[in-house]
Motif scaffolding. Structure first.
Motif, mmCIF file in Angstrom:
data_model
loop_
_atom_site.group_PDB
_atom_site.id
_atom_site.type_symbol
_atom_site.label_atom_id
_atom_site.label_comp_id
_atom_site.label_asym_id
_atom_site.label_seq_id
_atom_site.Cartn_x
_atom_site.Cartn_y
_atom_site.Cartn_z
ATOM 1 N N GLU A 38 35.052 29.311 11.898
ATOM 2 C CA GLU A 38 33.840 28.950 11.162
ATOM 3 C C GLU A 38 33.501 27.476 11.340
ATOM 4 O OE1 GLU A 38 33.262 30.612 7.212
ATOM 5 O OE2 GLU A 38 34.655 32.228 7.711
ATOM 6 N N VAL A 39 34.520 26.627 11.425
ATOM 7 C CA VAL A 39 34.256 25.197 11.611
ATOM 8 C C VAL A 39 33.739 24.924 13.022
ATOM 9 C CG1 VAL A 39 36.579 24.424 12.288
ATOM 10 C CG2 VAL A 39 35.096 22.884 11.006
ATOM 11 N N GLU A 40 34.179 25.698 14.012
ATOM 12 C CA GLU A 40 33.637 25.545 15.364
ATOM 13 C C GLU A 40 32.163 25.942 15.392
ATOM 14 O OE1 GLU A 40 37.758 26.306 17.875
ATOM 15 O OE2 GLU A 40 36.432 28.000 17.455
ATOM 16 N N LEU A 41 31.832 27.024 14.711
ATOM 17 C CA LEU A 41 30.427 27.432 14.623
ATOM 18 C C LEU A 41 29.607 26.359 13.906
ATOM 19 C CD1 LEU A 41 28.280 29.605 15.177
ATOM 20 C CD2 LEU A 41 28.892 30.612 12.968
ATOM 21 N N ALA A 42 30.155 25.806 12.834
ATOM 22 C CA ALA A 42 29.457 24.740 12.108
ATOM 23 C C ALA A 42 29.255 23.525 13.012
ATOM 24 C CB ALA A 42 30.240 24.353 10.853
ATOM 25 N N ALA A 43 30.238 23.229 13.862
ATOM 26 C CA ALA A 43 30.108 22.107 14.801
ATOM 27 C C ALA A 43 28.960 22.360 15.773
ATOM 28 C CB ALA A 43 31.416 21.891 15.556
ATOM 29 N N LEU A 44 28.873 23.581 16.290
ATOM 30 C CA LEU A 44 27.771 23.911 17.198
ATOM 31 C C LEU A 44 26.427 23.774 16.488
ATOM 32 C CD1 LEU A 44 29.187 26.988 19.162
ATOM 33 C CD2 LEU A 44 28.994 24.607 19.935
ATOM 34 N N GLU A 45 26.367 24.178 15.220
ATOM 35 C CA GLU A 45 25.126 24.040 14.450
ATOM 36 C C GLU A 45 24.741 22.568 14.323
ATOM 37 O OE1 GLU A 45 25.831 25.909 10.690
ATOM 38 O OE2 GLU A 45 26.005 27.890 11.561
ATOM 39 N N GLN A 46 25.724 21.717 14.023
ATOM 40 C CA GLN A 46 25.450 20.286 13.857
ATOM 41 C C GLN A 46 24.974 19.667 15.158
ATOM 42 O OE1 GLN A 46 25.368 18.422 11.083
ATOM 43 N NE2 GLN A 46 25.829 20.252 9.910
ATOM 44 N N VAL A 47 25.669 19.932 16.245
ATOM 45 C CA VAL A 47 25.282 19.360 17.535
ATOM 46 C C VAL A 47 23.936 19.927 17.984
ATOM 47 C CG1 VAL A 47 25.938 19.080 19.966
ATOM 48 C CG2 VAL A 47 27.679 18.902 18.182
ATOM 49 N N GLY A 48 23.668 21.170 17.628
ATOM 50 C CA GLY A 48 22.395 21.793 17.975
ATOM 51 C C GLY A 48 21.199 21.133 17.311
ATOM 52 N N ARG A 49 21.433 20.422 16.228
ATOM 53 C CA ARG A 49 20.341 19.713 15.541
ATOM 54 C C ARG A 49 19.989 18.415 16.241
ATOM 55 N NH1 ARG A 49 23.376 21.421 10.703
ATOM 56 N NH2 ARG A 49 22.217 23.183 9.861
ATOM 57 N N ARG A 78 35.738 26.010 26.169
ATOM 58 C CA ARG A 78 34.969 27.264 26.225
ATOM 59 C C ARG A 78 33.643 27.081 26.938
ATOM 60 N NH1 ARG A 78 35.421 31.347 21.366
ATOM 61 N NH2 ARG A 78 33.984 32.303 22.807
ATOM 62 N N GLY A 79 33.308 25.834 27.256
ATOM 63 C CA GLY A 79 32.054 25.556 27.954
ATOM 64 C C GLY A 79 30.858 25.437 27.039
ATOM 65 N N THR A 98 25.792 23.058 25.556
ATOM 66 C CA THR A 98 25.580 23.538 26.921
ATOM 67 C C THR A 98 24.698 24.781 26.881
ATOM 68 O OG1 THR A 98 27.497 24.976 26.846
ATOM 69 C CG2 THR A 98 27.856 22.701 27.619
ATOM 70 N N ASP A 99 24.293 25.214 28.064
ATOM 71 C CA ASP A 99 23.503 26.443 28.154
ATOM 72 C C ASP A 99 24.297 27.635 27.618
ATOM 73 O OD1 ASP A 99 21.384 25.062 29.232
ATOM 74 O OD2 ASP A 99 21.860 25.584 31.303
ATOM 75 N N SER A 100 25.631 27.632 27.824
ATOM 76 C CA SER A 100 26.429 28.768 27.333
ATOM 77 C C SER A 100 26.433 28.809 25.811
ATOM 78 C CB SER A 100 27.862 28.727 27.883
ATOM 79 O OG SER A 100 28.671 27.826 27.176
ATOM 80 N N ALA A 101 26.446 27.653 25.170
ATOM 81 C CA ALA A 101 26.393 27.625 23.700
ATOM 82 C C ALA A 101 25.046 28.147 23.219
ATOM 83 C CB ALA A 101 26.631 26.217 23.180
ATOM 84 N N ASN A 102 23.980 27.698 23.863
ATOM 85 C CA ASN A 102 22.644 28.177 23.482
ATOM 86 C C ASN A 102 22.521 29.685 23.689
ATOM 87 O OD1 ASN A 102 21.405 25.743 22.595
ATOM 88 N ND2 ASN A 102 21.263 25.087 24.719
ATOM 89 N N ALA A 103 23.090 30.195 24.773
ATOM 90 C CA ALA A 103 23.048 31.637 25.033
ATOM 91 C C ALA A 103 23.853 32.398 23.986
ATOM 92 C CB ALA A 103 23.580 31.930 26.437
ATOM 93 N N GLU A 104 25.002 31.847 23.598
ATOM 94 C CA GLU A 104 25.847 32.493 22.578
ATOM 95 C C GLU A 104 25.103 32.574 21.244
ATOM 96 O OE1 GLU A 104 29.718 34.099 21.534
ATOM 97 O OE2 GLU A 104 28.922 33.522 23.473
ATOM 98 N N VAL A 105 24.472 31.473 20.859
ATOM 99 C CA VAL A 105 23.716 31.458 19.600
ATOM 100 C C VAL A 105 22.561 32.451 19.684
ATOM 101 C CG1 VAL A 105 22.177 30.042 18.175
ATOM 102 C CG2 VAL A 105 24.365 29.109 18.952
ATOM 103 N N GLN A 106 21.848 32.444 20.801
ATOM 104 C CA GLN A 106 20.709 33.358 20.964
ATOM 105 C C GLN A 106 21.167 34.811 20.912
ATOM 106 O OE1 GLN A 106 17.570 32.500 20.846
ATOM 107 N NE2 GLN A 106 16.897 34.594 21.065
ATOM 108 N N ARG A 107 22.300 35.092 21.529
ATOM 109 C CA ARG A 107 22.811 36.471 21.556
ATOM 110 C C ARG A 107 23.099 36.986 20.152
ATOM 111 N NH1 ARG A 107 27.931 39.067 22.446
ATOM 112 N NH2 ARG A 107 29.072 37.123 22.645
ATOM 113 N N HIS A 108 23.680 36.137 19.318
ATOM 114 C CA HIS A 108 24.068 36.576 17.977
ATOM 115 C C HIS A 108 22.963 36.411 16.939
ATOM 116 C CE1 HIS A 108 28.184 37.356 19.091
ATOM 117 N NE2 HIS A 108 28.203 36.204 19.734
ATOM 118 N N LEU A 109 22.135 35.385 17.101
ATOM 119 C CA LEU A 109 21.166 35.079 16.052
ATOM 120 C C LEU A 109 19.707 35.235 16.476
ATOM 121 C CD1 LEU A 109 22.905 31.950 14.497
ATOM 122 C CD2 LEU A 109 22.938 34.302 13.664
ATOM 123 N N GLY A 110 19.464 35.500 17.752
ATOM 124 C CA GLY A 110 18.090 35.633 18.230
ATOM 125 C C GLY A 110 17.252 36.633 17.455
ATOM 126 N N PRO A 111 17.766 37.852 17.220
ATOM 127 C CA PRO A 111 16.964 38.818 16.451
ATOM 128 C C PRO A 111 16.633 38.319 15.031
ATOM 129 C CG PRO A 111 18.728 39.928 17.619
ATOM 130 C CD PRO A 111 18.979 38.448 17.764
#
Length: 149
Positions: A38-49, A78-79, A98-111
């Motif tokens: 969960e903290v890794e996901l939170a880190a991606l959210e923070q960097v994504g901002r 993990r790239g 990275t593009d892989s992080a953006n793709a991962e977020v889109q895959r899970h949260l895009g809908p």
């Protein structure tokens, strides 16, 4: 002083209670599905901002600098994150998704994002203004608890 039963006082309060519960649950569910903590996901959210350095990430996540370094290392392996020299101070590092992080977020949260955009578009400007005022008031209440020593 309000009681916990006041959460059921109105349909609005009940919906807010459910929304806050779902917000906690979604981080758990998405992190598990993505194979992240969960903290890794939170880190991606923070960097994504917006890009930030490791020390700022540690402050945002409320973890030590050493813990933040471990989080960044795991996400980098993990790239999902890359360390980029700061343009203003080459001794410093900025973190970028990275593009892989953006793709991962889109895959899970895009809908969910698409559904929220459709919902938002269904409101008039006046309705959106009321919803925004309510949500900003909720955020002020939450921030009050977060800021309390």
């Amino acid at each position: 002083m309000p009681r916990p039963s006041d959460w059921h006082a109105t349909p609005t309060m009940e919906a807010l209670r459910h929304l806050l519960q779902a917000a906690v649950r979604i981080r758990h569910v998405v992190s598990r599905r993505a194979g992240l903590s969960e903290v890794e996901l939170a880190a991606l959210e923070q960097v994504g901002r917006g890009s930030l350095g490791p020390a700022a990430l540690a402050r945002q996540l409320d973890v030590s600098s050493a813990a933040a370094t471990g989080i960044v290392d795991r996400l980098s392996r993990r790239g999902h994150l890359e360390r980029v020299p700061d343009a203003a101070d080459r001794r410093r590092t900025q973190l970028h998704l990275t593009d892989s992080a953006n793709a991962e977020v889109q895959r899970h949260l895009g809908p969910m994002f698409a559904g929220l955009a459709r919902l938002d578009a269904s409101f008039s400007e006046e309705e959106r203004a009321v919803v925004e005022r309510y949500l900003r008031g909720v955020l002020d209440c939450l921030d009050g608890v977060i800021a309390e020593p």
